[in-house]
Write a protein that holds these residues in place. Structure first.
Motif, PDB file in Angstrom:
ATOM      1  N   UNK A  68       4.415   6.582  34.118  1.00 21.21           N
ATOM      2  CA  UNK A  68       4.465   6.572  32.667  1.00 21.21           C
ATOM      3  C   UNK A  68       5.456   5.582  32.093  1.00 21.21           C
ATOM      4  N   UNK A  69       6.626   5.436  32.722  1.00 21.68           N
ATOM      5  CA  UNK A  69       7.620   4.496  32.213  1.00 21.68           C
ATOM      6  C   UNK A  69       7.137   3.056  32.332  1.00 21.68           C
ATOM      7  N   UNK A  70       6.553   2.730  33.470  1.00 23.58           N
ATOM      8  CA  UNK A  70       6.019   1.377  33.642  1.00 23.58           C
ATOM      9  C   UNK A  70       4.880   1.115  32.672  1.00 23.58           C
ATOM     10  N   UNK A  71       4.058   2.150  32.408  1.00 26.25           N
ATOM     11  CA  UNK A  71       2.959   1.990  31.467  1.00 26.25           C
ATOM     12  C   UNK A  71       3.479   1.693  30.064  1.00 26.25           C
TER      13      UNK A  71
ATOM     14  N   UNK B 231      13.559   1.650  21.999  1.00 24.30           N
ATOM     15  CA  UNK B 231      13.023   2.936  21.563  1.00 24.30           C
ATOM     16  C   UNK B 231      12.502   3.755  22.739  1.00 24.30           C
ATOM     17  N   UNK B 232      11.902   3.065  23.726  1.00 25.76           N
ATOM     18  CA  UNK B 232      11.419   3.784  24.901  1.00 25.76           C
ATOM     19  C   UNK B 232      12.589   4.348  25.686  1.00 25.76           C
ATOM     20  N   UNK B 233      13.652   3.551  25.846  1.00 28.81           N
ATOM     21  CA  UNK B 233      14.823   4.004  26.588  1.00 28.81           C
ATOM     22  C   UNK B 233      15.503   5.172  25.875  1.00 28.81           C
ATOM     23  N   UNK B 234      15.321   5.278  24.551  1.00 30.18           N
ATOM     24  CA  UNK B 234      15.954   6.375  23.817  1.00 30.18           C
ATOM     25  C   UNK B 234      15.354   7.731  24.148  1.00 30.18           C
ATOM     26  N   UNK B 235      14.181   7.747  24.754  1.00 27.55           N
ATOM     27  CA  UNK B 235      13.614   9.017  25.215  1.00 27.55           C
ATOM     28  C   UNK B 235      14.547   9.621  26.265  1.00 27.55           C
ATOM     29  N   UNK B 236      14.898  10.921  26.136  1.00 26.69           N
ATOM     30  CA  UNK B 236      15.879  11.513  27.065  1.00 26.69           C
ATOM     31  C   UNK B 236      15.494  11.346  28.530  1.00 26.69           C
ATOM     32  N   UNK B 237      14.241  11.607  28.843  1.00 24.20           N
ATOM     33  CA  UNK B 237      13.822  11.493  30.234  1.00 24.20           C
ATOM     34  C   UNK B 237      13.894  10.071  30.737  1.00 24.20           C
ATOM     35  N   UNK B 238      13.437   9.117  29.919  1.00 29.58           N
ATOM     36  CA  UNK B 238      13.470   7.718  30.325  1.00 29.58           C
ATOM     37  C   UNK B 238      14.902   7.224  30.459  1.00 29.58           C
ATOM     38  N   UNK B 239      15.788   7.651  29.495  1.00 32.63           N
ATOM     39  CA  UNK B 239      17.179   7.197  29.548  1.00 32.63           C
ATOM     40  C   UNK B 239      17.872   7.694  30.815  1.00 32.63           C
ATOM     41  N   UNK B 240      17.670   8.977  31.128  1.00 33.74           N
ATOM     42  CA  UNK B 240      18.311   9.530  32.323  1.00 33.74           C
ATOM     43  C   UNK B 240      17.810   8.845  33.587  1.00 33.74           C
ATOM     44  N   UNK B 241      16.517   8.577  33.634  1.00 31.85           N
ATOM     45  CA  UNK B 241      15.962   7.919  34.817  1.00 31.85           C
ATOM     46  C   UNK B 241      16.536   6.508  34.951  1.00 31.85           C
ATOM     47  N   UNK B 242      16.655   5.812  33.821  1.00 33.50           N
ATOM     48  CA  UNK B 242      17.201   4.462  33.832  1.00 33.50           C
ATOM     49  C   UNK B 242      18.663   4.471  34.298  1.00 33.50           C
TER      50      UNK B 242
END
Length: 333
Positions: free
Chosen positions: A97-100, A132-143
């Motif tokens: 999902x993140x890559x998408x 904005x994508x990185x601001x998603x909690x799940x995406x930010x933590x993964x990053x």
């Protein structure tokens, strides 16, 4: 000039006889056709005589098929253990999902064709959407965990990844959205084995001619022809060996059930002249077949020049919709 025709065995063939016919033809290059200039002239039979510089090339595979001329024909009995097999290459593909999300941002940026927007503005918008994508909690933590894993690997050369951290700490992994994707075509190969036991001098001569013709036809020749003109350096190039056209026959027609072949190269050939495990030859003078082994095993390996496509099972039509070639019978290719 008559086309040489060799056959083993020499028994009578009739309308119900099954056999393998091997036609040998000169190699004709497939060739490259370049895009034509819209204002260019057109020669005889619609042949374009002028070309656009830098226009793309296309492969003219039909040129090889339409310019063939048989130089020899070999008839052999249907070999034992005949079979065919078709295969297509696939590969596993992942798109989490993140890559998408990142892919969507990049594609939108590249698809912006507004002439009034400068590249800097487009890039700034892409970076803003990425933020904005990185601001998603799940995406930010993964990053962030990915950055931490990379930093932890530096001192001792580890191989820790964000995915491994996610699995260890939560028991979850990123959904890979795995899918099997088409990855290409393959070329078929065929193996045949023939037991040759000549019974008289005529069959002895036929077997000798068959073996010799196959060996010669699979061998390359010398050539002086290069890209442009002819080289003065002797034997500078090698020419491509002959092409083999294989057909299972019943009488005068292709076999009504067995599979068809595309044009092939003979890639390997071996002959065992002691077919029964013991050296034994016929006596007499060579002109009467003397010296011919009483039993031989000939193994042939062929590989097709082109893959099998779905359209090969349908009739071939010209630009007017008229059928140029009927659909292959039997089980097809």
């Amino acid at each position: 000039m008559a086309i040489p025709r060799f056959r083993y065995p020499l028994g009578e063939l009739n309308e119900t006889s099954d056999f393998l016919r091997i036609g040998i033809v000169d190699y004709t290059k497939s060739g490259l056709t370049r895009g034509s200039n819209p204002s260019g002239s057109v020669g005889a039979a619609g042949t374009t005589t002028s070309f656009t510089a830098g226009a793309p090339y296309t492969v003219n595979q039909n040129g090889r098929k339409n310019k063939k001329a048989f130089i020899a024909t070999i008839i052999l009995p249907i070999p034992s253990n005949i079979q065919d097999g078709n295969s297509v290459k696939y590969t596993e593909g992942n798109l989490d999902g993140l890559t998408a999300q990142a892919l969507g941002i990049v594609q939108d940026a590249f698809s912006d064709r507004n002439p009034n927007r400068d590249p800097g503005t487009i890039l700034a918008d892409a970076l803003k959407r990425g933020t904005n994508v990185i601001s998603d909690p799940g995406a930010r933590e993964y990053f962030l965990r990915g950055l931490a894993a990379d930093a932890a690997n530096i001192p001792f050369g580890g191989n820790l990844t964000a995915s491994q951290l996610l699995a260890r700490q939560t028991g979850n992994i990123l959904n890979p959205n795995m899918e099997l994707l088409f990855d290409g075509v393959t070329l078929r190969s065929f193996k045949f084995s023939f037991k040759l036991t000549p019974r008289n001098k005529d069959e002895a001569m036929a077997v000798k001619n068959i073996i010799r013709t196959l060996k010669k036809s699979m061998s390359p020749g010398y050539s002086q022809e290069g890209f442009d003109g002819t080289s003065r350096i002797k034997n500078l190039y090698l020419s491509t060996p002959k092409i083999f056209e294989l057909t299972y026959m019943k009488g005068r027609s292709p076999h009504p059930f067995l599979h068809r072949f595309k044009q092939c190269f003979l890639t390997d050939m071996s002959v065992n002249y002691t077919g029964e495990g013991t050296y034994a030859t016929y006596g007499g003078l060579p002109k009467d077949g003397g010296g011919t082994p009483v039993s031989m095993v000939m193994d042939l390996g062929f590989k097709e020049l082109e893959p099998i496509y779905a359209g090969d099972y349908d009739p071939e039509k010209d630009s007017n919709g008229n059928i140029k070639r009927a659909a292959p019978g039997g089980v097809g290719y």
